[in-house]
Design a protein around this motif. Structure first.
Motif, short mmCIF file in Angstrom:
data_model
loop_
_atom_site.label_atom_id
_atom_site.label_comp_id
_atom_site.label_asym_id
_atom_site.label_seq_id
_atom_site.Cartn_x
_atom_site.Cartn_y
_atom_site.Cartn_z
N GLY A 75 57.69 -19.22 -85.37
CA GLY A 75 57.19 -18.22 -84.44
C GLY A 75 56.54 -18.84 -83.22
O GLY A 75 55.92 -18.16 -82.43
N VAL A 76 56.68 -20.14 -83.05
CA VAL A 76 55.79 -20.83 -82.12
C VAL A 76 56.19 -20.69 -80.66
O VAL A 76 55.34 -20.59 -79.80
N TYR A 77 57.48 -20.70 -80.33
CA TYR A 77 57.86 -20.66 -78.91
C TYR A 77 58.11 -19.22 -78.48
O TYR A 77 58.86 -18.49 -79.12
N SER A 78 57.47 -18.82 -77.39
CA SER A 78 57.89 -17.56 -76.78
C SER A 78 58.17 -17.81 -75.30
O SER A 78 57.66 -18.76 -74.71
N PHE A 79 59.00 -16.95 -74.73
CA PHE A 79 59.57 -17.21 -73.40
C PHE A 79 59.32 -16.03 -72.47
O PHE A 79 59.08 -14.91 -72.91
N ARG A 80 59.38 -16.32 -71.18
CA ARG A 80 59.36 -15.24 -70.19
C ARG A 80 60.41 -15.55 -69.12
O ARG A 80 60.64 -16.72 -68.79
N ASP A 83 64.81 -25.70 -83.02
CA ASP A 83 63.85 -24.59 -83.17
C ASP A 83 63.62 -23.91 -81.83
O ASP A 83 63.59 -22.69 -81.71
N PHE A 84 63.45 -24.75 -80.81
CA PHE A 84 63.17 -24.26 -79.46
C PHE A 84 64.32 -23.37 -78.96
O PHE A 84 64.11 -22.25 -78.47
N ILE A 85 65.55 -23.85 -79.11
CA ILE A 85 66.70 -23.11 -78.57
C ILE A 85 67.01 -21.88 -79.42
O ILE A 85 67.37 -20.83 -78.88
N MET A 86 66.81 -21.97 -80.71
CA MET A 86 67.00 -20.79 -81.57
C MET A 86 65.96 -19.72 -81.19
O MET A 86 66.30 -18.54 -81.07
N ALA A 87 64.71 -20.15 -80.98
CA ALA A 87 63.66 -19.20 -80.57
C ALA A 87 64.01 -18.56 -79.23
O ALA A 87 63.76 -17.37 -79.01
N PHE A 88 64.61 -19.35 -78.34
CA PHE A 88 65.04 -18.84 -77.03
C PHE A 88 66.01 -17.67 -77.20
O PHE A 88 65.84 -16.60 -76.62
N PHE A 89 67.05 -17.87 -78.01
CA PHE A 89 68.07 -16.82 -78.18
C PHE A 89 67.55 -15.59 -78.92
O PHE A 89 68.15 -14.52 -78.84
N ASP A 141 55.69 -21.16 -73.65
CA ASP A 141 54.22 -21.15 -73.79
C ASP A 141 53.65 -22.24 -74.68
O ASP A 141 52.46 -22.28 -74.90
N GLN A 142 54.49 -23.12 -75.24
CA GLN A 142 53.99 -24.14 -76.16
C GLN A 142 54.49 -25.51 -75.70
O GLN A 142 55.45 -25.60 -74.97
#
Length: 267
Positions: free
Chosen positions: A10-15, A61-67, A51-52
């Motif tokens: 749950g760590v990366y969120s995007f804008r 993890d980062f790219i999966m969180a992105f999608f 944000d992290q």
């Protein structure tokens, strides 16, 4: 488990950052070149913030969180294979592949060997050769030969590590173009456009200790899969269909450079 450790998804969120524009793709000169290369209207750069702290070992993890991010899903653009229109993802990503793309080059002198090896003449004209096909590309000059034909005599001019560099990938994509690409007779439009886009996408900073300029971006060539198969950058794979994620860990920005092979805008 501390935030940021592997497994804490749950760590990366995007804008979405719509105000960030990429001048390199929109100048009149670049627009006219992309039209000639059959890429206009099919190539796009977008920016997103996160944000992290970015850690390269957690790229998946980062790219999966992105999608999966609710600010990405309605904003990330891709071309529909069926309609040819720009759309958003519209499907749930189940799996991603992120290939690390080396990015160490700080100078266009990387391409001087094209002159040294008589692939390009001193006056900038690209040396012609007898037509041959390297499916699906027509090869009618020494430049395309060195880019594509592995058993050609000058292929070794660029080593395998050279060919993996983001600068080389960008240059090659522009040289090969889209479905109705009109090739240049001289090298300068390819080199100038490569340099503009590269500088626009990649971040550098001065190392406080050595005072040398260094590249701070991490770059990944990204493919995403839904339950059926590949869904991004396109359901059809092609050497000229790609998406590169250029991650700036200091500004916490990710630039997405996307192109889908096909017939670019003509008029």
């Amino acid at each position: 488990m501390a935030a940021g450790e592997p497994g804490d998804l749950g760590v990366y969120s995007f804008r979405y950052l719509p105000q960030k524009t990429f001048q390199s793709l929109s100048t009149p000169q670049t627009t006219s070149r992309l039209r000639q290369w059959s890429m206009l209207g099919r190539i796009e750069a977008q920016a997103f913030g996160f944000d992290q702290t970015f850690q390269t070992y957690r790229k998946d993890d980062f790219i999966m969180a992105f999608f999966k991010d609710p600010n990405v899903i309605p904003n990330l653009k891709l071309l529909s294979e069926s309609s040819g229109e720009w759309v958003t993802l519209g499907t749930e990503v189940k799996k991603i592949e992120a290939i690390n793309v080396p990015c160490t080059q700080l100078s266009m002198s990387f391409f001087n060997r094209l002159y040294d090896e008589a692939i390009v003449r001193d006056n900038g004209y690209i040396v012609k050769c007898l037509d041959c096909f390297c499916d699906p590309f027509l090869i009618s000059d020494e430049l395309r030969k060195v880019l594509l034909v592995e058993d050609s005599e000058k292929y070794e001019v660029f080593s395998q590590p050279d060919r993996e560099e983001f600068l080389f990938c960008l240059f090659k994509h522009l040289c090969l173009g889209g479905a109705l690409c009109q090739y240049e007779d001289v090298i300068s439009p390819y080199l100038e456009t490569t340099k503009l886009i590269y500088k626009d996408l990649v971040s550098v900073r001065k190392n406080p200790q050595t005072k040398k300029i260094q590249i701070t971006s991490s770059i990944f060539k990204v493919t995403a899969y839904d339950s059926v198969g590949v869904c991004y950058p396109s359901t059809k794979s092609h050497e000229q269909t790609f998406s590169y994620f250029i991650v700036d860990p200091f500004k916490r920005h990710v630039h997405v450079l996307y192109h889908c092979y096909g017939m670019g805008e003509v008029s």
